[in-house]
Design a protein around this motif. Structure first.
Motif, PDB file in Angstrom:
ATOM      1  N   MET A   1       1.364  -8.137 -58.389  1.00 23.93           N
ATOM      2  CA  MET A   1       2.147  -6.958 -58.071  1.00 23.93           C
ATOM      3  C   MET A   1       1.821  -5.888 -59.113  1.00 23.93           C
ATOM      4  N   ASP A   2       1.513  -4.690 -58.619  1.00 25.13           N
ATOM      5  CA  ASP A   2       1.184  -3.612 -59.543  1.00 25.13           C
ATOM      6  C   ASP A   2       2.456  -2.955 -60.088  1.00 25.13           C
ATOM      7  N   ALA A   3       2.284  -2.087 -61.049  1.00 23.31           N
ATOM      8  CA  ALA A   3       3.421  -1.463 -61.722  1.00 23.31           C
ATOM      9  C   ALA A   3       4.237  -0.589 -60.770  1.00 23.31           C
ATOM     10  N   PHE A   4       3.575   0.129 -59.868  1.00 19.15           N
ATOM     11  CA  PHE A   4       4.302   0.969 -58.920  1.00 19.15           C
ATOM     12  C   PHE A   4       5.209   0.111 -58.038  1.00 19.15           C
ATOM     13  N   THR A   5       4.652  -0.943 -57.476  1.00 20.40           N
ATOM     14  CA  THR A   5       5.421  -1.818 -56.591  1.00 20.40           C
ATOM     15  C   THR A   5       6.598  -2.439 -57.326  1.00 20.40           C
ATOM     16  N   ALA A   6       6.349  -2.953 -58.513  1.00 25.85           N
ATOM     17  CA  ALA A   6       7.429  -3.551 -59.307  1.00 25.85           C
ATOM     18  C   ALA A   6       8.506  -2.521 -59.615  1.00 25.85           C
ATOM     19  N   GLY A   7       8.093  -1.324 -59.973  1.00 21.28           N
ATOM     20  CA  GLY A   7       9.042  -0.271 -60.316  1.00 21.28           C
ATOM     21  C   GLY A   7       9.890   0.165 -59.140  1.00 21.28           C
ATOM     22  N   ILE A   8       9.260   0.354 -57.987  1.00 16.93           N
ATOM     23  CA  ILE A   8      10.019   0.808 -56.821  1.00 16.93           C
ATOM     24  C   ILE A   8      10.984  -0.275 -56.360  1.00 16.93           C
ATOM     25  N   LEU A   9      10.561  -1.523 -56.404  1.00 19.97           N
ATOM     26  CA  LEU A   9      11.458  -2.618 -56.008  1.00 19.97           C
ATOM     27  C   LEU A   9      12.632  -2.735 -56.972  1.00 19.97           C
ATOM     28  N   GLN A  10      12.370  -2.533 -58.249  1.00 18.20           N
ATOM     29  CA  GLN A  10      13.438  -2.578 -59.242  1.00 18.20           C
ATOM     30  C   GLN A  10      14.431  -1.437 -59.019  1.00 18.20           C
ATOM     31  N   ARG A  11      13.923  -0.253 -58.724  1.00 17.50           N
ATOM     32  CA  ARG A  11      14.798   0.897 -58.475  1.00 17.50           C
ATOM     33  C   ARG A  11      15.623   0.699 -57.202  1.00 17.50           C
ATOM     34  N   ILE A  12      15.023   0.092 -56.180  1.00 12.23           N
ATOM     35  CA  ILE A  12      15.751  -0.181 -54.944  1.00 12.23           C
ATOM     36  C   ILE A  12      16.871  -1.182 -55.209  1.00 12.23           C
ATOM     37  N   GLU A  13      16.563  -2.207 -55.952  1.00 11.81           N
ATOM     38  CA  GLU A  13      17.582  -3.209 -56.277  1.00 11.81           C
ATOM     39  C   GLU A  13      18.741  -2.573 -57.050  1.00 11.81           C
ATOM     40  N   ALA A  14      18.426  -1.715 -58.007  1.00 11.90           N
ATOM     41  CA  ALA A  14      19.467  -1.042 -58.791  1.00 11.90           C
ATOM     42  C   ALA A  14      20.306  -0.120 -57.901  1.00 11.90           C
ATOM     43  N   ALA A  15      19.657   0.596 -56.991  1.00  8.18           N
ATOM     44  CA  ALA A  15      20.386   1.490 -56.089  1.00  8.18           C
ATOM     45  C   ALA A  15      21.305   0.698 -55.161  1.00  8.18           C
ATOM     46  N   GLN A  16      20.838  -0.453 -54.712  1.00  2.50           N
ATOM     47  CA  GLN A  16      21.678  -1.293 -53.862  1.00  2.50           C
ATOM     48  C   GLN A  16      22.900  -1.786 -54.621  1.00  2.50           C
ATOM     49  N   THR A  17      22.705  -2.187 -55.856  1.00  2.00           N
ATOM     50  CA  THR A  17      23.818  -2.639 -56.696  1.00  2.00           C
ATOM     51  C   THR A  17      24.813  -1.504 -56.916  1.00  2.00           C
ATOM     52  N   ASP A  18      24.298  -0.322 -57.241  1.00  2.00           N
ATOM     53  CA  ASP A  18      25.167   0.835 -57.471  1.00  2.00           C
ATOM     54  C   ASP A  18      25.910   1.231 -56.196  1.00  2.00           C
ATOM     55  N   LEU A  19      25.249   1.147 -55.058  1.00  2.00           N
ATOM     56  CA  LEU A  19      25.897   1.452 -53.783  1.00  2.00           C
ATOM     57  C   LEU A  19      27.032   0.470 -53.512  1.00  2.00           C
ATOM     58  N   HIS A  20      26.770  -0.792 -53.750  1.00  2.00           N
ATOM     59  CA  HIS A  20      27.793  -1.819 -53.541  1.00  2.00           C
ATOM     60  C   HIS A  20      29.014  -1.555 -54.437  1.00  2.00           C
ATOM     61  N   ARG A  21      28.766  -1.232 -55.690  1.00  2.00           N
ATOM     62  CA  ARG A  21      29.870  -0.943 -56.622  1.00  2.00           C
ATOM     63  C   ARG A  21      30.663   0.282 -56.186  1.00  2.00           C
ATOM     64  N   ALA A  22      29.964   1.317 -55.740  1.00  2.00           N
ATOM     65  CA  ALA A  22      30.641   2.541 -55.302  1.00  2.00           C
ATOM     66  C   ALA A  22      31.527   2.248 -54.098  1.00  2.00           C
TER      67      ALA A  22
END
Length: 57
Positions: A1-22
């Motif tokens: 997995m390249d850095a872009f893919t890892a980064g975007i997946l990490q950001r998506i996971e964080a956004a999902q967590t933040d959405l759930h909390r909100a």
């Protein structure tokens, strides 16, 4: 997995967590903001051929 893919997946996971909390806290405005962020990240991932569904529920 390249850095872009890892980064975007990490950001998506964080956004999902933040959405759930909100949503749990009842903050509709923040939930809308987080949903928009998640939508943008998923669009960006799709434009670059990053599979999101299989990696992140």
């Amino acid at each position: 997995m390249d850095a872009f893919t890892a980064g975007i997946l990490q950001r998506i996971e964080a956004a999902q967590t933040d959405l759930h909390r909100a949503r749990e806290s009842g903050d509709d405005f923040l939930a809308d903001v987080e949903q928009a962020e998640l939508d943008d990240l998923r669009r960006l991932a799709a434009e670059h051929g990053v599979e999101v569904g299989a990696a992140i529920a």
